[in-house]
Scaffold this motif. Sequence first.
Motif, PDB file in Angstrom:
ATOM      1  N   VAL A  83      16.635  43.378 -16.854  1.00 56.01           N
ATOM      2  CA  VAL A  83      17.272  44.126 -15.845  1.00 56.01           C
ATOM      3  C   VAL A  83      18.493  43.284 -15.045  1.00 56.01           C
ATOM      4  CG1 VAL A  83      15.469  43.685 -14.112  1.00 56.01           C
ATOM      5  CG2 VAL A  83      17.462  46.632 -14.122  1.00 56.01           C
ATOM      6  N   LEU A  84      18.376  42.412 -14.684  1.00 56.49           N
ATOM      7  CA  LEU A  84      18.576  41.802 -14.135  1.00 56.49           C
ATOM      8  C   LEU A  84      20.492  41.204 -15.031  1.00 56.49           C
ATOM      9  CD1 LEU A  84      18.595  39.501 -10.579  1.00 56.49           C
ATOM     10  CD2 LEU A  84      20.660  39.143 -12.557  1.00 56.49           C
TER      11      LEU A  84
ATOM     12  N   VAL B 221       8.708  34.465  -5.302  1.00 56.03           N
ATOM     13  CA  VAL B 221       9.116  34.301  -4.448  1.00 56.03           C
ATOM     14  C   VAL B 221       8.478  35.192  -2.886  1.00 56.03           C
ATOM     15  CG1 VAL B 221      11.428  34.038  -4.983  1.00 56.03           C
ATOM     16  CG2 VAL B 221      10.522  35.869  -4.135  1.00 56.03           C
ATOM     17  N   GLY B 222       7.541  36.148  -3.038  1.00 58.51           N
ATOM     18  CA  GLY B 222       6.929  36.765  -2.211  1.00 58.51           C
ATOM     19  C   GLY B 222       7.660  37.964  -1.632  1.00 58.51           C
ATOM     20  N   GLU B 223       9.312  38.174  -2.360  1.00 60.70           N
ATOM     21  CA  GLU B 223       9.286  39.496  -2.291  1.00 60.70           C
ATOM     22  C   GLU B 223       9.839  40.289  -2.918  1.00 60.70           C
ATOM     23  OE1 GLU B 223      12.603  37.545   1.076  1.00 60.70           O
ATOM     24  OE2 GLU B 223      11.010  36.968   2.126  1.00 60.70           O
ATOM     25  N   ASP B 224      10.062  41.809  -2.538  1.00 62.53           N
ATOM     26  CA  ASP B 224      10.612  42.385  -4.300  1.00 62.53           C
ATOM     27  C   ASP B 224      12.195  43.295  -3.189  1.00 62.53           C
ATOM     28  OD1 ASP B 224       9.178  44.808  -2.517  1.00 62.53           O
ATOM     29  OD2 ASP B 224       7.899  45.134  -4.568  1.00 62.53           O
ATOM     30  N   VAL B 225      12.637  43.670  -4.333  1.00 58.81           N
ATOM     31  CA  VAL B 225      13.620  44.886  -4.195  1.00 58.81           C
ATOM     32  C   VAL B 225      13.813  45.916  -4.941  1.00 58.81           C
ATOM     33  CG1 VAL B 225      15.391  42.925  -2.962  1.00 58.81           C
ATOM     34  CG2 VAL B 225      15.198  43.624  -5.433  1.00 58.81           C
ATOM     35  N   SER B 226      14.322  47.238  -4.561  1.00 55.04           N
ATOM     36  CA  SER B 226      14.135  48.369  -5.645  1.00 55.04           C
ATOM     37  C   SER B 226      14.954  48.180  -6.783  1.00 55.04           C
ATOM     38  CB  SER B 226      14.439  49.227  -5.038  1.00 55.04           C
ATOM     39  OG  SER B 226      15.713  49.405  -4.284  1.00 55.04           O
ATOM     40  N   ILE B 227      15.489  48.525  -7.781  1.00 53.86           N
ATOM     41  CA  ILE B 227      15.997  48.623  -8.517  1.00 53.86           C
ATOM     42  C   ILE B 227      17.925  49.022  -8.018  1.00 53.86           C
ATOM     43  CG2 ILE B 227      17.018  49.543 -10.869  1.00 53.86           C
ATOM     44  CD1 ILE B 227      15.232  47.304 -11.548  1.00 53.86           C
ATOM     45  N   ALA B 228      17.804  49.940  -7.321  1.00 53.74           N
ATOM     46  CA  ALA B 228      18.685  50.334  -6.526  1.00 53.74           C
ATOM     47  C   ALA B 228      19.895  49.630  -5.878  1.00 53.74           C
ATOM     48  CB  ALA B 228      18.497  51.691  -5.897  1.00 53.74           C
ATOM     49  N   GLU B 229      18.779  49.164  -4.526  1.00 56.64           N
ATOM     50  CA  GLU B 229      19.240  47.787  -3.747  1.00 56.64           C
ATOM     51  C   GLU B 229      19.587  46.458  -5.078  1.00 56.64           C
ATOM     52  OE1 GLU B 229      15.964  48.431  -0.075  1.00 56.64           O
ATOM     53  OE2 GLU B 229      15.654  47.548  -2.125  1.00 56.64           O
ATOM     54  N   LEU B 230      18.602  46.568  -5.922  1.00 57.28           N
ATOM     55  CA  LEU B 230      19.663  44.922  -6.971  1.00 57.28           C
ATOM     56  C   LEU B 230      20.510  45.749  -7.298  1.00 57.28           C
ATOM     57  CD1 LEU B 230      19.039  42.142  -8.166  1.00 57.28           C
ATOM     58  CD2 LEU B 230      17.899  43.920 -10.175  1.00 57.28           C
ATOM     59  N   ALA B 231      20.462  46.694  -7.540  1.00 53.70           N
ATOM     60  CA  ALA B 231      21.761  47.403  -8.644  1.00 53.70           C
ATOM     61  C   ALA B 231      23.807  47.280  -7.894  1.00 53.70           C
ATOM     62  CB  ALA B 231      21.197  49.299  -9.238  1.00 53.70           C
ATOM     63  N   ALA B 232      23.339  47.765  -6.427  1.00 55.80           N
ATOM     64  CA  ALA B 232      24.361  47.703  -4.794  1.00 55.80           C
ATOM     65  C   ALA B 232      24.286  46.546  -4.648  1.00 55.80           C
ATOM     66  CB  ALA B 232      23.869  48.409  -3.886  1.00 55.80           C
ATOM     67  N   LEU B 233      23.472  45.733  -5.209  1.00 57.57           N
ATOM     68  CA  LEU B 233      24.784  44.027  -4.401  1.00 57.57           C
ATOM     69  C   LEU B 233      24.424  43.216  -5.388  1.00 57.57           C
ATOM     70  CD1 LEU B 233      23.509  41.577  -3.345  1.00 57.57           C
ATOM     71  CD2 LEU B 233      21.368  40.776  -4.023  1.00 57.57           C
ATOM     72  N   ILE B 234      24.038  43.213  -6.715  1.00 58.95           N
ATOM     73  CA  ILE B 234      25.056  43.069  -8.111  1.00 58.95           C
ATOM     74  C   ILE B 234      26.808  44.021  -7.731  1.00 58.95           C
ATOM     75  CG2 ILE B 234      24.995  42.794 -10.669  1.00 58.95           C
ATOM     76  CD1 ILE B 234      22.152  42.276 -10.501  1.00 58.95           C
ATOM     77  N   ALA B 235      26.677  44.964  -8.029  1.00 57.05           N
ATOM     78  CA  ALA B 235      28.081  45.463  -8.262  1.00 57.05           C
ATOM     79  C   ALA B 235      28.926  45.139  -6.587  1.00 57.05           C
ATOM     80  CB  ALA B 235      27.868  47.227  -8.035  1.00 57.05           C
TER      81      ALA B 235
END
Length: 310
Positions: free
Chosen positions: A181-182, A239-253
């Motif tokens: 996905v990333l 890393v012991g932390e996660d993000v939602s796919i929506a949060e990931l998409a917004a960050l990458i955008a």
Amino acid sequence: MDRSSRIYVAGHRGLVGGAILRRLQREGFERIIARTHAELDLTSQDAVRRFFDEERPEYVFLAAAKVGGILANATYPADFIRENLLIQTNVIDAAYRAGARKLLFLGSSCIYPKHAPQPMKEEHLLTGPLEPTNEAYAVAKIAGITMVKSYRRQYGFNGISLMPTNLYGPGDNFDLETSHVLPALIRKFHEAKVAGAPSVTIWGTGRPRREFLHVDDLADACLFLMQNYDDEEIVNVGVGEDVSIAELAALIARIVGYEGEIVYDTSKPDGTPRKLLDVSRLSALGWRARIGLEEGIASTYEWYLANVAQ
């Protein structure tokens, strides 16, 4: 390992193997052995045994595997289980027979049940059904874990197994049909930015949560555990932390500079609802990830621009 040890990195042209190779070179290891697929077909038992008999590596990093995202796993399950079973069976057995001192096997966080408690502990392995979309790949990796453990118990062969979370970084696969996905999102947002597209469509709801580890951090953990860990129990690496796919998409955008709309195609599968590893075992051994997600994505995008983008 010392600087003169003979070290074989299986899969050195892949994302993980490439990172391990870079790390070993940076640390000054002088006798690193590597073969391309054209030079050595790891699915061939005869070829692998000849290679080990000739080269006699003392340490083996088994990073070679057939990998892919949801689409690839769902489309080619027979390829995923066949090729991965062959690669790991051949390399583990040949390493033992050739007298290797230690082998590190890389599994995957997809070995855990689809609805495993979160964060996922090592003892959750084999406690429930797997995620159907990558079951074939997961079963192959579970077989590899069991093989390493069995060779330790029956033959005293020193093998360890690491379970990395979702990986990304330089050398990643950006093919939209086979990537994770990333990197797929990096490419989608970059191409949409270049084309001036008004929107980007993403599979699923955006609600699943994922953990992402930079591959250079994984390589650091592999070297650390090869030097400092000797036990049959698997070790989670994340890393012991996660993000939602929506949060990931917004960050990458934002990192890519895409300002259009993000649309979610809810007719497509989400996959596992959440995948977060419990990394307390690894933390207790003295290792922690160092590369932050935003920093890691930014450097991966720079690599994409320099090496992949048209």
